[in-house]
Design a protein around this motif. Sequence first.
Motif, PDB file in Angstrom:
ATOM      1  N   SER A  40     -19.521  50.634  -0.725  1.00 25.72           N
ATOM      2  CA  SER A  40     -20.535  51.149  -1.643  1.00 25.72           C
ATOM      3  C   SER A  40     -21.805  51.536  -0.901  1.00 25.72           C
ATOM      4  N   ARG A  41     -22.828  51.953  -1.662  1.00 27.15           N
ATOM      5  CA  ARG A  41     -24.119  52.306  -1.070  1.00 27.15           C
ATOM      6  C   ARG A  41     -24.993  51.087  -0.825  1.00 27.15           C
ATOM      7  N   PHE A  42     -24.499  49.912  -1.167  1.00 24.58           N
ATOM      8  CA  PHE A  42     -25.280  48.699  -0.975  1.00 24.58           C
ATOM      9  C   PHE A  42     -25.285  48.275   0.491  1.00 24.58           C
ATOM     10  N   LYS A  43     -26.448  47.876   0.970  1.00 29.86           N
ATOM     11  CA  LYS A  43     -26.579  47.245   2.284  1.00 29.86           C
ATOM     12  C   LYS A  43     -26.678  45.742   2.050  1.00 29.86           C
ATOM     13  N   ILE A  44     -25.800  44.992   2.663  1.00 27.08           N
ATOM     14  CA  ILE A  44     -25.725  43.557   2.422  1.00 27.08           C
ATOM     15  C   ILE A  44     -26.556  42.800   3.452  1.00 27.08           C
ATOM     16  N   LEU A  45     -27.416  41.915   2.980  1.00 24.32           N
ATOM     17  CA  LEU A  45     -28.131  40.985   3.863  1.00 24.32           C
ATOM     18  C   LEU A  45     -27.309  39.708   3.919  1.00 24.32           C
ATOM     19  N   LEU A  46     -26.777  39.392   5.074  1.00 21.81           N
ATOM     20  CA  LEU A  46     -25.878  38.258   5.208  1.00 21.81           C
ATOM     21  C   LEU A  46     -26.656  36.955   5.083  1.00 21.81           C
ATOM     22  N   VAL A  47     -26.350  36.184   4.067  1.00 24.13           N
ATOM     23  CA  VAL A  47     -27.057  34.935   3.817  1.00 24.13           C
ATOM     24  C   VAL A  47     -26.273  33.764   4.404  1.00 24.13           C
ATOM     25  N   LYS A  48     -26.990  32.703   4.750  1.00 27.62           N
ATOM     26  CA  LYS A  48     -26.389  31.508   5.329  1.00 27.62           C
ATOM     27  C   LYS A  48     -26.111  30.438   4.277  1.00 27.62           C
ATOM     28  N   GLY A  49     -26.442  30.670   3.032  1.00 27.12           N
ATOM     29  CA  GLY A  49     -26.240  29.771   1.904  1.00 27.12           C
ATOM     30  C   GLY A  49     -27.140  30.271   0.786  1.00 27.12           C
ATOM     31  N   PRO A  50     -27.175  29.760  -0.410  1.00 25.63           N
ATOM     32  CA  PRO A  50     -26.151  28.944  -1.041  1.00 25.63           C
ATOM     33  C   PRO A  50     -25.183  29.785  -1.887  1.00 25.63           C
ATOM     34  N   ILE A  51     -25.542  30.252  -3.129  1.00 23.13           N
ATOM     35  CA  ILE A  51     -24.539  30.903  -3.989  1.00 23.13           C
ATOM     36  C   ILE A  51     -24.935  32.315  -4.397  1.00 23.13           C
ATOM     37  N   PHE A  52     -25.914  32.916  -3.738  1.00 22.22           N
ATOM     38  CA  PHE A  52     -26.314  34.283  -4.049  1.00 22.22           C
ATOM     39  C   PHE A  52     -26.145  35.160  -2.815  1.00 22.22           C
ATOM     40  N   LEU A  53     -25.876  36.432  -3.057  1.00 25.27           N
ATOM     41  CA  LEU A  53     -25.789  37.403  -1.975  1.00 25.27           C
ATOM     42  C   LEU A  53     -26.773  38.521  -2.287  1.00 25.27           C
ATOM     43  N   ILE A  54     -27.605  38.866  -1.328  1.00 25.01           N
ATOM     44  CA  ILE A  54     -28.644  39.864  -1.545  1.00 25.01           C
ATOM     45  C   ILE A  54     -28.188  41.207  -1.004  1.00 25.01           C
ATOM     46  N   SER A  55     -28.338  42.219  -1.831  1.00 20.00           N
ATOM     47  CA  SER A  55     -27.946  43.564  -1.427  1.00 20.00           C
ATOM     48  C   SER A  55     -29.078  44.529  -1.724  1.00 20.00           C
ATOM     49  N   ILE A  56     -29.167  45.579  -0.924  1.00 24.26           N
ATOM     50  CA  ILE A  56     -30.198  46.600  -1.079  1.00 24.26           C
ATOM     51  C   ILE A  56     -29.518  47.943  -1.251  1.00 24.26           C
ATOM     52  N   ILE A  57     -29.948  48.686  -2.258  1.00 25.11           N
ATOM     53  CA  ILE A  57     -29.441  50.037  -2.444  1.00 25.11           C
ATOM     54  C   ILE A  57     -30.591  51.011  -2.252  1.00 25.11           C
ATOM     55  N   VAL A  58     -30.367  52.075  -1.527  1.00 26.53           N
ATOM     56  CA  VAL A  58     -31.421  53.030  -1.207  1.00 26.53           C
ATOM     57  C   VAL A  58     -31.100  54.365  -1.880  1.00 26.53           C
ATOM     58  N   PRO A  59     -31.612  54.577  -3.094  1.00 28.18           N
ATOM     59  CA  PRO A  59     -31.407  55.866  -3.755  1.00 28.18           C
ATOM     60  C   PRO A  59     -32.242  56.952  -3.088  1.00 28.18           C
ATOM     61  N   LEU A  60     -32.145  58.173  -3.592  1.00 25.60           N
ATOM     62  CA  LEU A  60     -32.888  59.290  -3.017  1.00 25.60           C
ATOM     63  C   LEU A  60     -34.380  59.140  -3.216  1.00 25.60           C
TER      64      LEU A  60
END
Length: 236
Positions: A205-225
């Motif tokens: 997808s267009r999401f850029k994933i920030l790899l987390v070391k814990g706990p239960i959430f995953l942070i992603s960034i999407i860069v629209p135009l």
Amino acid sequence: MFTAIATVVSQGDEVIIFEPAYDSYAPTIELFGGKVVPVRLLAPDFQIDWDYVATLINEKTRLVIINNPNNPTGKVLGKEDLNKLGVLLAGTNTLLLSDEVYEHLVFDGVSPQSVLSIPSLRERSFVVASFGKLLHTTGWKIGYCVAPVLLMREFRKIHQFNVFSVNTPMQIAIAEYLRDIVYVESLAGFFAKKRDLLKNGLAPSRFKILLVKGPIFLISIIVPLVRRRSLILPAI
């Protein structure tokens, strides 16, 4: 956590929190007349500028609250961070509330770190943990708090009338379950697989994933135009 804040925070006290923060901290501080002093975690890996924190500590600073691992960023504070905090608080009357409810949800070889392992912090800290988070029984609302005798004596005066009693069968069930800690040792790997499943699913997808070391959430960034947005997705 509510009880610990109620125990030590009074009108005019200042409390340092690190943002983004769990949503109950600020309103609880304000409920008891305290002033929230926010410190922003620095992108992209949510580091803490301890030199900046040092400028905020004064005679009104009653409490510092840390959440390790952090909800929702997944930031894990290592021993170096905790030692720096210990140096900052040395010689002050500032107490520490360490929210460690996700203590075992750390990935990629990261070791969980508790303020209980830092003598200079242990003597001034309330450490809160959660059987609910540990055993997937969040609805049971059973956890525990560790603190020095003097702090715990005051804590109990508040907690007695805040909670009053806990469901006894659930306490017995948890005590029986914890006789075998194999489950606890496998918890990090269990959630790491869930994180990786979500990460791999989002890879095309267009999401850029920030790899987390814990706990239960995953942070992603999407860069629209036009503009940039961040999303926090549950990895459970």
